[in-house]
Scaffold this motif. Structure first.
Motif, PDB file in Angstrom:
ATOM      1  N   SER A 120       0.838  -1.199   0.000  1.00 29.54           N
ATOM      2  CA  SER A 120       0.000   0.000   0.000  1.00 29.54           C
ATOM      3  C   SER A 120       0.871   1.246   0.000  1.00 29.54           C
ATOM      4  O   SER A 120       0.557   2.234  -0.663  1.00 29.54           O
ATOM      5  CB  SER A 120      -0.916   0.009   1.220  1.00 29.54           C
ATOM      6  OG  SER A 120      -1.665  -1.175   1.267  1.00 29.54           O
TER       7      SER A 120
ATOM      8  N   GLU B 111      -9.485  -2.464   1.630  1.00 25.42           N
ATOM      9  CA  GLU B 111      -8.897  -2.970   2.872  1.00 25.42           C
ATOM     10  C   GLU B 111      -8.959  -1.962   3.997  1.00 25.42           C
ATOM     11  O   GLU B 111      -9.077  -2.334   5.148  1.00 25.42           O
ATOM     12  CB  GLU B 111      -7.424  -3.341   2.630  1.00 25.42           C
ATOM     13  CG  GLU B 111      -7.247  -4.315   1.513  1.00 25.42           C
ATOM     14  CD  GLU B 111      -6.039  -5.199   1.676  1.00 25.42           C
ATOM     15  OE1 GLU B 111      -5.040  -4.721   2.236  1.00 25.42           O
ATOM     16  OE2 GLU B 111      -6.106  -6.361   1.252  1.00 25.42           O
ATOM     17  N   GLU B 112      -8.824  -0.691   3.639  1.00 25.63           N
ATOM     18  CA  GLU B 112      -8.736   0.322   4.689  1.00 25.63           C
ATOM     19  C   GLU B 112      -9.783   1.394   4.452  1.00 25.63           C
ATOM     20  O   GLU B 112     -10.243   1.592   3.331  1.00 25.63           O
ATOM     21  CB  GLU B 112      -7.341   0.972   4.657  1.00 25.63           C
ATOM     22  CG  GLU B 112      -6.221   0.027   5.020  1.00 25.63           C
ATOM     23  CD  GLU B 112      -4.863   0.516   4.543  1.00 25.63           C
ATOM     24  OE1 GLU B 112      -3.998   0.710   5.375  1.00 25.63           O
ATOM     25  OE2 GLU B 112      -4.705   0.712   3.328  1.00 25.63           O
TER      26      GLU B 112
ATOM     27  N   ASP C 242      -6.507  -1.822  -4.268  1.00 25.91           N
ATOM     28  CA  ASP C 242      -5.840  -2.405  -3.104  1.00 25.91           C
ATOM     29  C   ASP C 242      -6.882  -3.107  -2.249  1.00 25.91           C
ATOM     30  O   ASP C 242      -7.562  -2.478  -1.476  1.00 25.91           O
ATOM     31  CB  ASP C 242      -5.137  -1.282  -2.333  1.00 25.91           C
ATOM     32  CG  ASP C 242      -4.226  -1.803  -1.244  1.00 25.91           C
ATOM     33  OD1 ASP C 242      -4.107  -3.038  -1.105  1.00 25.91           O
ATOM     34  OD2 ASP C 242      -3.660  -0.978  -0.520  1.00 25.91           O
TER      35      ASP C 242
HETATM   36 MG    MG Z   1      -2.073  -2.803   2.370  1.00 28.82          MG
END
Ligand code: MG
Ligand code: TYD
Length: 464
Positions: free
Chosen positions: A109, A132-133, A178
């Motif tokens: 990332s 993911e985030e 991502d």
């Molecule tokens: Mg990552």
């Protein structure tokens, strides 16, 4: 009306089976088959055979000689991260798909955020999609990064259709997803990250990227063995597969191309994780040689990382063991290679470590996966076992390279000239190398001769 059929697909090799099986018939792995829904093929044309019978209802296309094909020369997007651009073969090709794999926390990332930040700063349209985030977490990371990382348009989303619609509306030149395992196609069963889902997600992104000329960096997870997770087909689908390696606790990371349709797979980028993100290590040899000790058990290996020579320190420790069998621990080299080198050392070079623990480590967290590392491992172990530093009292550290054969001979490896030049550049010498290496190397035919050249003092038989 075509009905969907259920097939079972192996998540390791992508092989298909008509029913669920405990063991994959393709690769022999256990418990890897997962269920997948597949639309049935359209009903076949009424195929009465015989010569002259139509084989298909589609109209024939006209093949064209390559000389008449219009080749569009794309201007690549340079990411501003020199090591990344080099591994890509000179930057990102518009409309191409690049898959970046690596274990959690390695910096995927961070690397992709930095690349987008630089591109955004250079006036390109970018988009960072994260499944993911949250956007807030991504912001916290971007605050630590240089360039225009905070200006990158960001979308925290896991629904594939929403992501595709956004890509189509925003038309970025470069986009990061991502990761490919977190996106979910609503019209397909199976959890995000399952074989069917990953394949569908990658396939639909590829089609959009090619149609709209968007360069896409797909982040992918790796399995615990280090291979890219998800079906193998993912690697066939994309134009370029990059592997981000290293250990989370160590500073150095390497980025190498496993596949590259637009460049060579020979280049390796070396990075260091710092407070402000990943920093390129352009002169990695200087770093590693500078850190090398000259104590017993240390050898400098003139390695090749792809097309680039790299000097790394191989360290060994040999200590008496209470364990049966004794421990063989290695970091940065292959365990089987170590076993082979130890066996040849014992059988053909008079260095027996049969009842001692042996630890071998490539300093800096670098991985050297080439047979040329054998000699350095052998010399480091012999030097540790005898308690003598390589090179004796010589003012310059010894460097070496070469493959160890099963009969105790030293075999030549690729690019001896470049390895020698790199060792010279950093003032190392002598350079112990297999016969035929030329260029002023100390050429030795066997492992025994290499030990004689590198450990000039009479060995005290201190091997355990
Ligand atoms: Mg990552
Ligand atoms: P990350 O890019 O999130 O890894 P991945 O996406 O591959 O899982 O970053 C991993 C680690 O890097 C994280 O533990 C914190 C560290 N890090 C730094 O040391 N410095 C930095 O500037 C940043 C952004 C991260």
């Amino acid at each position: 009306m075509p009905r969907a059929t259920t097939v079972h697909v192996c998540s390791a090799c992508g092989a298909e089976a008509p029913r669920w099986l405990g063991q994959c018939p393709g690769c022999g792995e256990w418990n890897t088959l997962v269920e997948e829904q597949r639309a049935a093929p359209a009903a076949k044309a009424n195929g009465r055979g015989g010569p002259g019978a139509p084989v298909t209802r589609a109209a024939a296309a006209k093949p064209v000689p390559l000389s008449q094909v219009q080749a569009v020369r794309h201007v690549r997007h340079t990411t501003g991260i020199k090591e990344l651009d080099r591994v890509l073969g000179g930057g990102l090709v518009p409309g191409s798909l690049v898959l970046i794999g690596g274990s959690p926390g390695i910096g995927k990332s961070t690397l992709t955020s930095m690349a987008l930040g630089n591109l955004q700063g250079a006036g390109k349209r970018t988009l960072y999609v994260s499944g993911e985030e949250s956007a807030a977490q991504i912001r916290l990371r971007a605050e630590r990064l240089p360039g225009a990382a905070l200006e990158v348009p960001t979308l925290a989303e896991t629904d594939l259709d929403t992501v595709l619609a956004t890509l189509d509306a925003e038309r970025p030149e470069v986009c990061v997803i991502d990761s490919v395992q977190t996106l979910h196609a609503a019209d397909l069963t199976g959890a995000a990250g399952s074989v069917g889902q990953v394949r569908e997600v990658a396939d639909r992104i590829t089609r959009l990227a090619k149609a709209r000329d968007i360069a896409v960096l797909l982040v992918g997870h790796v399995t615990k063995e280090g291979a890219l997770a998800g079906p193998r087909v993912l690697e066939h689908l994309v134009d370029c597969v990059l592997q981000f390696e290293g250990e989370r606790e160590r500073t150095y990371r390497t980025l190498r191309a496993l596949k590259n349709r637009f460049g060579s797979t020979n280049d390796v980028g070396v990075f260091e994780m710092r407070q402000g993100g990943l920093v390129e290590v352009e002169d990695a040899s200087a770093r590693f040689v500078g850190e090398a000790t000259r104590a017993p058990g240390s050898a400098v290996l003139a390695a090749m990382e792809g097309s680039r020579p790299l000097l790394v320190e191989v360290q060994a420790l040999v200590s008496p063991s209470e364990l049966v069998p004794p421990r063989r621990v290695c970091n940065g080299i292959d365990r089987n290679r170590l076993a082979l080198v130890l066996a040849v050392l014992g059988r053909h070079a008079g260095v027996s470590v049969g009842s001692a623990d042996v630890f071998v480590n490539v300093a800096g967290g670098v991985r050297v996966d080439e047979p040329g590392a054998d000699l350095a491992v052998a010399l480091a172990v012999a030097s540790a076992a005898r308690g003598l530093p390589l090179g004796g009292d010589s003012p310059k550290p010894v460097a070496c390279f070469g493959e160890v054969g099963l009969t105790g001979e030293l075999r030549s490896v690729g690019h001896p000239d470049r390895r020698l030049a790199e060792a010279r550049k950093f003032g190392l010498g002598p350079v112990i190398a297999p016969a035929g290496s030329e260029g002023g190397a100390t050429e030795v035919p066997t492992l025994r001769a290499a030990l004689r050249a590198a450990l000039p003092q009479q060995p005290r038989a201190r091997a355990a």
